[in-house]
Motif scaffolding. Sequence first.
Motif, mmCIF file in Angstrom:
data_model
loop_
_atom_site.group_PDB
_atom_site.id
_atom_site.type_symbol
_atom_site.label_atom_id
_atom_site.label_comp_id
_atom_site.label_asym_id
_atom_site.label_seq_id
_atom_site.Cartn_x
_atom_site.Cartn_y
_atom_site.Cartn_z
ATOM 1 N N LYS A 1 0.770 -1.128 -0.015
ATOM 2 C CA LYS A 1 -0.005 -0.057 0.023
ATOM 3 C C LYS A 1 0.783 1.152 -0.013
ATOM 4 C CE LYS A 1 -4.167 -2.147 2.359
ATOM 5 N NZ LYS A 1 -4.782 -1.888 3.560
ATOM 6 N N VAL A 2 1.912 1.185 0.823
ATOM 7 C CA VAL A 2 2.886 2.456 0.798
ATOM 8 C C VAL A 2 3.560 2.662 -0.359
ATOM 9 C CG1 VAL A 2 4.756 3.553 1.935
ATOM 10 C CG2 VAL A 2 2.924 2.316 3.294
ATOM 11 N N ALA A 3 3.912 1.425 -1.109
ATOM 12 C CA ALA A 3 4.623 1.456 -2.512
ATOM 13 C C ALA A 3 3.640 2.106 -3.474
ATOM 14 C CB ALA A 3 5.158 0.205 -2.969
ATOM 15 N N ARG A 4 2.513 1.745 -3.470
ATOM 16 C CA ARG A 4 1.310 2.453 -4.347
ATOM 17 C C ARG A 4 1.365 3.715 -4.080
ATOM 18 N NH1 ARG A 4 -3.194 -2.527 -4.134
ATOM 19 N NH2 ARG A 4 -1.907 -4.109 -5.420
ATOM 20 N N LEU A 5 1.252 4.164 -2.768
ATOM 21 C CA LEU A 5 0.688 5.555 -2.287
ATOM 22 C C LEU A 5 2.015 6.450 -2.932
ATOM 23 C CD1 LEU A 5 -1.008 7.511 -0.655
ATOM 24 C CD2 LEU A 5 0.510 6.954 1.113
ATOM 25 N N ALA B 1 3.555 10.676 -9.118
ATOM 26 C CA ALA B 1 2.967 10.930 -10.507
ATOM 27 C C ALA B 1 2.504 12.479 -10.188
ATOM 28 C CB ALA B 1 2.142 9.899 -10.730
ATOM 29 N N GLU B 2 2.041 12.719 -9.101
ATOM 30 C CA GLU B 2 1.440 13.894 -8.975
ATOM 31 C C GLU B 2 2.356 15.172 -8.792
ATOM 32 O OE1 GLU B 2 -1.991 14.861 -9.328
ATOM 33 O OE2 GLU B 2 -2.144 12.949 -10.050
ATOM 34 N N ALA B 3 3.357 14.807 -7.990
ATOM 35 C CA ALA B 3 4.424 15.653 -7.669
ATOM 36 C C ALA B 3 5.395 15.932 -9.017
ATOM 37 C CB ALA B 3 5.346 15.310 -6.634
ATOM 38 N N ALA B 4 5.308 14.882 -9.872
ATOM 39 C CA ALA B 4 6.006 15.122 -11.192
ATOM 40 C C ALA B 4 5.470 16.454 -12.104
ATOM 41 C CB ALA B 4 6.222 13.995 -11.946
ATOM 42 N N ARG B 5 4.170 16.667 -11.774
ATOM 43 C CA ARG B 5 3.590 17.631 -12.566
ATOM 44 C C ARG B 5 4.363 18.849 -12.256
ATOM 45 N NH1 ARG B 5 -1.134 15.840 -14.719
ATOM 46 N NH2 ARG B 5 -1.814 13.645 -13.996
ATOM 47 N N ASP C 1 3.232 -0.273 -12.794
ATOM 48 C CA ASP C 1 2.610 0.787 -14.037
ATOM 49 C C ASP C 1 2.424 1.871 -12.931
ATOM 50 O OD1 ASP C 1 2.377 -1.591 -15.255
ATOM 51 O OD2 ASP C 1 0.108 -1.313 -15.691
ATOM 52 N N GLY C 2 2.477 1.861 -11.840
ATOM 53 C CA GLY C 2 2.295 3.450 -11.095
ATOM 54 C C GLY C 2 3.683 4.189 -11.238
#
Length: 613
Positions: free
Chosen positions: A384-388, A394-398, A423-424
Amino acid sequence: MKFMKLGSKPDQFQTEGENIRYVAAELATDMVISVGDVKFYLHKFPLLSKSSHLQKLVASASDENEEIRIHDIPGGPAAFEICAKFCYGIVVTLNAYNVVAARCAAEYLEMYETVDKGNLIYKIDVFLTSCIFRSWKDSIIVLQTTKALLPWSEELKVVSRCLDSIASKASTDPSKVDWSYTYNRKKLPSENGHDPLWNAVKKQQTVPKDWWVEDLCELQIDLYKRVITTIQAKGRISADVIGDSLKAYALRRIPGFIKGTIKGGDILKYQFLVDTITSLLPTEKNSVPCSFLLKLLQASFLLECGEEGRVELMQKIAQQLGEATIADLLMRSPTGETTLYNIDIVQDLVQQFVMQAHSSQNDSSDDPEFQVMYSGFTSDSKIKVARLVDAYLAEAARDSSLPLSRFVALADMVSSFPRSTHDGLYRAIDMYLKIHPGMTKSEKKRICRLMDCRKLSGEACAHAVQNERLPLRVVVQVLFFEQARAAATVDSGSIPDLPGSVRALLPGGSYGSSRSATTNTDEDLDRDQISEELKTLKGELASLKLTNKGSTNDTKLTTEKIDANKVKTIFSRLWLSKDRGGENSSSDTSESPTSTAEETRSTPSGSRRHFSS
């Protein structure tokens, strides 16, 4: 609200101006008492008959007509007037708002039973015991009034009795609660009149276990802390209900708390609020939602609260980090920072989680507190933490100002955590490449080493082979592992030999993880030669996939029957779509993850799904 009336005579107190009070009677007044800035013109006999303190003051006066000054009586002129009216037998109404002031003033004036039978102190104590402390809301009101009457209210044990009364009622079995309370957060069906009938008789209303939470939000933080501490000491309220109370109090008392934008107001006051709420958090894991803890942490940073409380808070968050959401972690950076989001907080939380998970695996202890703190660090929580973290990246990369080093550092922290798919992580890497188009080849290699191409889904692989932002090495690895999977399915793991130039683009020494050490071989190879060999590789992959879809028992015979020209045409189109920079932009190809898969399954004009980036 409970009340008590004392006396029977009508009110004879009159006002002259703002600072003079006198008794309208046939007998002239013979005593002047100055209380603060108010002068009372009264008679000696009624007062001295019930107040030992006034007797002493009159006896010590050098002149019978000397004005008596009282400046330190608790409750001030209003409380003194209640005591004076009681001495005259004038009707006085006591309630939750004035009873403590009257009690403290009576104590100051020494209105004991030894002075006169049925004196004011005795009557007030009876009223407090029989009415006030038996009432839920009156006890809360009285507790609020005690703050202005310290230390008298504390010494007379009014505060402690209020605390015990409130805590006892809050700890009562909800099925036995028969008094009124405030509950507006989430009405029960029975409270809304929608409760179904049972045998045509309306069911008895159910009292929620957190019925007392909202009423306590009326208390100031110092009193609230003492109430919660007393409730916890009784040990009859579950930790999750205590957590609900703390959450409700924070939402009520800290403006902008839920939005994470605390501005203006008394900063010191809000600092004390956050620090106090943090200190009251139950030790039991999951007693407070992780989202609330993260909001509390964000407020702690915004208000620059104490370091000790912040560290304790981060330890609690790390224990249940897997429950957090992306919205919880997207905290804005402080003013003056270049990055949009405060990635340092997330990095510290993940580091704390890694440390606790490591301790739970390597340390053994019989200490119950240790076992509670480090319980639950299973592989599931790591997943769960890895997915988080992947989703957060992915959001911070914006953010175009996010340095590559900070992106890689956070991703590396969870690199050893189990993941069913990468994939994430691929989505986060692709987003970073898209927002930072000026990256060098070495920087692209560095970020792509975070990803294991073997753990990409078919959809992600189809997207990756057409993604012009990826280094050529990564595309080769994706195609190879897709071919290897298909070959393994058809022929139990046999992998055809690859040309030397393509083999050079695979992980060094073996067909292992794409995170292995790599070289700059791809920069020195002839790109046209690689392109031709990649086309062949894609053709082989397509053949294997189509063979696997056959329903006959003889897979070799099925392979021979495959239309090789058709397969070659489909995958040549896939490769050319990557090489044609003018026809398809990088954004177009990156938004079409399943185009390859779709084309192998249907006609070229088939509809495409999109891989979010």
